[in-house]
Design a protein around this motif. Structure first.
Motif, PDB file in Angstrom:
ATOM      1  N   LYS A  90       0.758  -1.247  -0.058  1.00 57.43           N
ATOM      2  CA  LYS A  90       0.139   0.104   0.022  1.00 57.43           C
ATOM      3  C   LYS A  90       0.969   1.449  -0.091  1.00 57.43           C
ATOM      4  O   LYS A  90       0.535   2.179  -0.619  1.00 57.43           O
ATOM      5  N   THR A 134       3.314   1.287  -3.665  1.00 56.71           N
ATOM      6  CA  THR A 134       2.481   1.474  -4.914  1.00 56.71           C
ATOM      7  C   THR A 134       2.570   2.719  -5.363  1.00 56.71           C
ATOM      8  O   THR A 134       2.712   3.202  -6.568  1.00 56.71           O
ATOM      9  N   LYS A 191      -3.226   1.906  -9.604  1.00 56.60           N
ATOM     10  CA  LYS A 191      -3.568   2.152  -8.434  1.00 56.60           C
ATOM     11  C   LYS A 191      -3.719   1.121  -7.394  1.00 56.60           C
ATOM     12  O   LYS A 191      -4.155  -0.085  -7.655  1.00 56.60           O
ATOM     13  N   TYR A 192      -3.042   1.235  -6.067  1.00 55.01           N
ATOM     14  CA  TYR A 192      -3.401   0.199  -4.938  1.00 55.01           C
ATOM     15  C   TYR A 192      -4.853  -0.145  -5.106  1.00 55.01           C
ATOM     16  O   TYR A 192      -5.519   0.764  -4.958  1.00 55.01           O
ATOM     17  N   SER A 193      -5.001  -1.224  -4.797  1.00 49.52           N
ATOM     18  CA  SER A 193      -6.499  -1.935  -4.336  1.00 49.52           C
ATOM     19  C   SER A 193      -6.824  -2.513  -3.116  1.00 49.52           C
ATOM     20  O   SER A 193      -7.248  -1.995  -2.220  1.00 49.52           O
ATOM     21  N   ASP A 194      -5.759  -3.693  -3.141  1.00 53.33           N
ATOM     22  CA  ASP A 194      -5.840  -4.553  -1.655  1.00 53.33           C
ATOM     23  C   ASP A 194      -4.506  -5.368  -1.747  1.00 53.33           C
ATOM     24  O   ASP A 194      -4.015  -5.478  -2.868  1.00 53.33           O
ATOM     25  N   HIS A 195      -4.306  -5.966  -0.597  1.00 53.09           N
ATOM     26  CA  HIS A 195      -3.200  -7.000  -0.495  1.00 53.09           C
ATOM     27  C   HIS A 195      -3.406  -7.826   0.722  1.00 53.09           C
ATOM     28  O   HIS A 195      -4.158  -7.711   1.578  1.00 53.09           O
ATOM     29  N   GLU A 233      -3.332  -6.638  -5.196  1.00 53.95           N
ATOM     30  CA  GLU A 233      -4.265  -6.431  -6.242  1.00 53.95           C
ATOM     31  C   GLU A 233      -4.344  -4.966  -6.482  1.00 53.95           C
ATOM     32  O   GLU A 233      -4.424  -4.124  -5.676  1.00 53.95           O
ATOM     33  N   LEU A 234      -4.060  -4.616  -8.042  1.00 51.78           N
ATOM     34  CA  LEU A 234      -4.075  -3.214  -8.419  1.00 51.78           C
ATOM     35  C   LEU A 234      -5.205  -2.910  -9.089  1.00 51.78           C
ATOM     36  O   LEU A 234      -5.821  -3.846  -9.858  1.00 51.78           O
ATOM     37  N   GLU A 235      -5.629  -1.637  -9.343  1.00 57.00           N
ATOM     38  CA  GLU A 235      -6.561  -1.177 -10.383  1.00 57.00           C
ATOM     39  C   GLU A 235      -6.148  -0.491 -11.500  1.00 57.00           C
ATOM     40  O   GLU A 235      -4.972   0.446 -11.308  1.00 57.00           O
ATOM     41  N   PHE A 274      -9.259  -4.747 -12.526  1.00 53.97           N
ATOM     42  CA  PHE A 274      -8.476  -4.968 -11.209  1.00 53.97           C
ATOM     43  C   PHE A 274      -7.618  -6.316 -11.489  1.00 53.97           C
ATOM     44  O   PHE A 274      -8.025  -7.301 -12.266  1.00 53.97           O
ATOM     45  N   ARG A 320      -5.207  -8.955  -9.686  1.00 49.09           N
ATOM     46  CA  ARG A 320      -4.855  -9.647  -8.596  1.00 49.09           C
ATOM     47  C   ARG A 320      -3.822 -10.817  -8.881  1.00 49.09           C
ATOM     48  O   ARG A 320      -4.139 -11.669  -9.544  1.00 49.09           O
TER      49      ARG A 320
END
Length: 152
Positions: A10, A13, A28-32, A38-40, A103, A105
């Motif tokens: 996070k 990125t 963009k950062y999404s989750d991990h 996961e990026l967007e 997205f 992942r």
């Protein structure tokens, strides 16, 4: 390895995607999680593949998955180390929906002394209806101590 996290996707990125190709794409950062990131990729008309078609080109999705894979590897190793993409297979299942962000992942499922292996998918809002699946191998560059890497 220590009990404290050394690599934070996070936090990393924005720096890693603020320049070059990733910066131009606007990733963009999404989750991990422990071994995945996961990026967007925001939808833009200049990323469309063909005139008159509202289908996102394959290149930006490949770039999205390559960056997500690198971040997943660093997260799994819990450190930043130079890596190089050796093989990244992308199997496109369907076009991304018109106007939808994609997205990506990626999960790092195995690390050896010299390589890291990833798998993942790209989706446009529903991971159960993927746009693409990926499988890849990355080479670790530099002399990491294999005792520091789980499964090495």
């Amino acid at each position: 390895m220590s009990d404290t996290a050394n690599f934070d996707p996070k936090a990393a990125t924005p720096f890693l995607t603020s320049r070059g190709h990733s910066g131009w794409l606007g990733l963009k950062y999404s989750d991990h999680g422990e071994d995945w990131v996961e990026l967007e990729l925001p939808w833009r008309t200049d990323l469309l593949g063909e005139d008159g078609q509202h289908v996102l080109a394959s290149g930006p999705i490949l770039s999205l998955m390559d960056m997500a894979s690198g971040l997943a590897i660093w997260k799994a190793m819990d450190k930043f180390q130079a890596i190089a993409t050796l093989d990244l297979r992308v199997d496109y299942v369907r076009p991304a929906r018109d106007g939808a962000a994609v997205f990506g992942r990626s999960q790092c499922y195995r690390i050896t002394r010299s390589a890291a292996f990833v798998r993942g998918l790209a989706h446009d809002g529903d991971a159960n209806d993927p746009v693409a699946h990926i499988q890849g191998v990355f080479m670790k560059i530099g002399g990491a101590d294999p005792r520091e890497v789980p499964g090495a």
